[in-house]
Design an enzyme around this catalytic site. Structure first.
Site: not given
Length: 500
Positions: A261, A266, A313, A319, A360, A382, A407, A418
């Site tokens: 998580d 990267f 992201i 977020c 998204g 959500r 969040g 995280r």
């Protein structure tokens, strides 16, 4: 100089699917939503698959054991949040793995020395008509009797009457043992005209209850996600700090799949965790990694040994990473590029690494768009936070029921792991907000409705499986004007406040 990507970073709301030819066989009932969860070699069957392309997010306000059980019943998987102690997370996993559909752990219990007054207060609190009487008043104590509304009359008894004086005693009860199957339990209930059947162990300790009223919902769900031992499957989130202690505890509890998580995947931190897994557990332990938004990030995690890769992201409803840091990418653009990289990797290596779209998703049709763009499954926060089964409170805000939703990057969650970049063990600033979402009712009803839309849309496009949709879907960009055109327009809606 810096690299400039000239392509606009786009979201799901900027695309539509183009309908295709639908044969007489292309009906929603024939659509399969089964999809791979972890990597597999070409020509082989995936070691783990989902029966629906939905997982619940690794969040305090979304995924606990209650959510995991409910989603597994529908064919999806929950990743129980890792921003809690190792012991409590492992206990949540263990409760999912030990759960048996239809066998309810009693949460209305009383001791024989308690009074009628205390019984009435308990029943008012739980709204349950059946109360188990155990030696210590616990849900796992030695069963001494049962109390139902038929056992007492408030008008004929004093409130200080002991429960032991009016309960139905154990010797008059019909009980099942720990090996009783649900089918056997229901047969006993119907044969003896019982309202409930207590299940006890060899020492008379209460294990669970099977209720007559639950018979219809206890029937086996053909879509449920179960392991080889017919236990519900469950995932869990881990971090890049205490993984060496957390992973063994979760495996001992029976976890099926893990996921790192992190807000940004990267990193060498994730590679270290993946290498630790492979060195100590080989390919037996399945673990996803992420999040990334481009082909380089996917390739890095795939080569490091990830079993699936999360994409996204800054696109989550709570977020604010893009706002705070200025990093991220539109979810549709990120997904399209990573899906292409996934297919290239498969062609080169013969290894298919599933990708998960995380963030998204606003409308139900975005689920179908994500699948068409190459996602094998989605992770939703959500969406699931709105349901009865999420662990948050339901509150009344200005006459409307809402549920709390925050969040992992918020001050409330305090999940600094995280967003770990190797520094101090703290959140330097927030990357998530504390909010409310509209209450939506039960998971079962809402997931069923959402997936009926997905199946219907797939039929409109002419495809019966997710791989067919991924390979053949046609998508088109839409203008801001066509978005307006796509909703109700140039009419006065009957429920509009303009009509007085």
């Amino acid at each position: 100089m810096a690299v400039y990507m000239n392509e606009v970073s786009r979201t799901f709301g900027e695309y539509l699917l183009i309908p295709g030819y639908s044969s007489v066989e292309c009906i929603p009932a024939n659509v399969s939503l089964q999809t791979p969860l972890v990597k597999f070699k070409k020509g082989n069957k995936p070691p783990m698959s989902l029966n629906i392309p939905m997982t619940s997010a690794i969040m305090q306000s979304v995924s606990d054991d209650t959510m995991a059980i409910s989603l597994a019943k529908e064919g999806g998987l929950s990743f129980i949040y890792g921003s809690q102690s190792i012991e409590s997370q492992a206990q949540m996993v263990a409760r999912v793995k030990s759960y048996r559909a239809g066998f309810v752990v009693s949460d209305s219990n009383i001791s024989p020395e308690d009074t009628l007054d205390e019984l009435l207060m308990l029943k008012k609190k739980t709204n349950h008509s059946t109360v188990a009487v155990t030696i210590d008043g616990s849900s796992r104590g030695k069963l001494l009797g049962i109390v139902t509304s038929r056992d007492y009359r408030v008008s004929r008894m004093t409130l200080d009457t002991k429960v032991k004086d009016f309960m139905t005693p154990f010797e008059d009860l019909i009980c099942g043992n720990k090996d009783t199957t649900l089918k056997e339990a229901n047969n006993i209930i119907w044969e003896h005209k019982l309202n409930c059947l207590p299940i006890i162990d060899g020492e008379q300790r209460l294990i669970s209850m099977v209720f007559r009223k639950d018979y219809n919902t206890n029937k086996e769900n053909e879509n449920e996600l179960i392991d080889e031992s017919k236990r519900y499957m469950v995932g869990a989130g881990i971090n890049t700090r205490d993984y060496a202690e957390r992973i063994p505890a979760l495996l001992q509890a029976g976890v099926d799949v893990l996921c790192i998580d992190s807000s940004e995947g990267f990193t060498e931190w994730q590679k270290i965790v993946l290498e630790y897994i492979r060195k100590n557990y080989g390919d037996i332990v399945k673990i996803g990694a992420g999040n990334i938004v481009d082909k380089e990030g996917f390739r890095f995690l795939a080569e490091a040994g990830a079993d699936f890769v999360k994409v996204g992201i800054g696109g989550g409803a709570i977020c604010i990473t893009r706002e705070q840091k200025g990093i991220g990418r539109g979810q549709a653009t990120a997904l399209i590029e990573v899906a292409k990289a996934r297919d290239e990797y498969f062609n080169e290596t013969g290894i298919y690494v599933p990708i998960c779209s995380d963030g998204g998703t606003v409308h139900d049709y975005h689920i179908t768009l994500a699948l068409a763009m190459g996602a094998d499954f989605l992770m939703l926060g959500r969406y699931f936070a709105r349901f009865d089964e999420s662990p948050t409170k339901k509150v009344n805000i200005n006459g409307n029921y809402m549920k709390e939703y925050w969040g992992e990057g918020s001050t409330r969650a305090k999940n600094w792991q995280r967003y770990d970049l190797g520094g101090d063990e703290k959140l330097s600033f927030e990357e998530g907000v504390d909010s409310f979402v509209p209450y939506a009712g039960s998971l079962e009803d809402n997931v069923g409705l959402s997936l009926s839309k997905v199946r219907s849309t797939m039929c409109n496009c002419g495809y019966l499986t997710i791989p067919e949709l991924q390979k053949n879907a046609k998508l088109t960009l839409v203008s801001s004007t066509s978005i307006v055109e796509g909703s109700a327009h140039d009419v006065l809606l009957k429920d509009s406040r303009q009509i007085l």
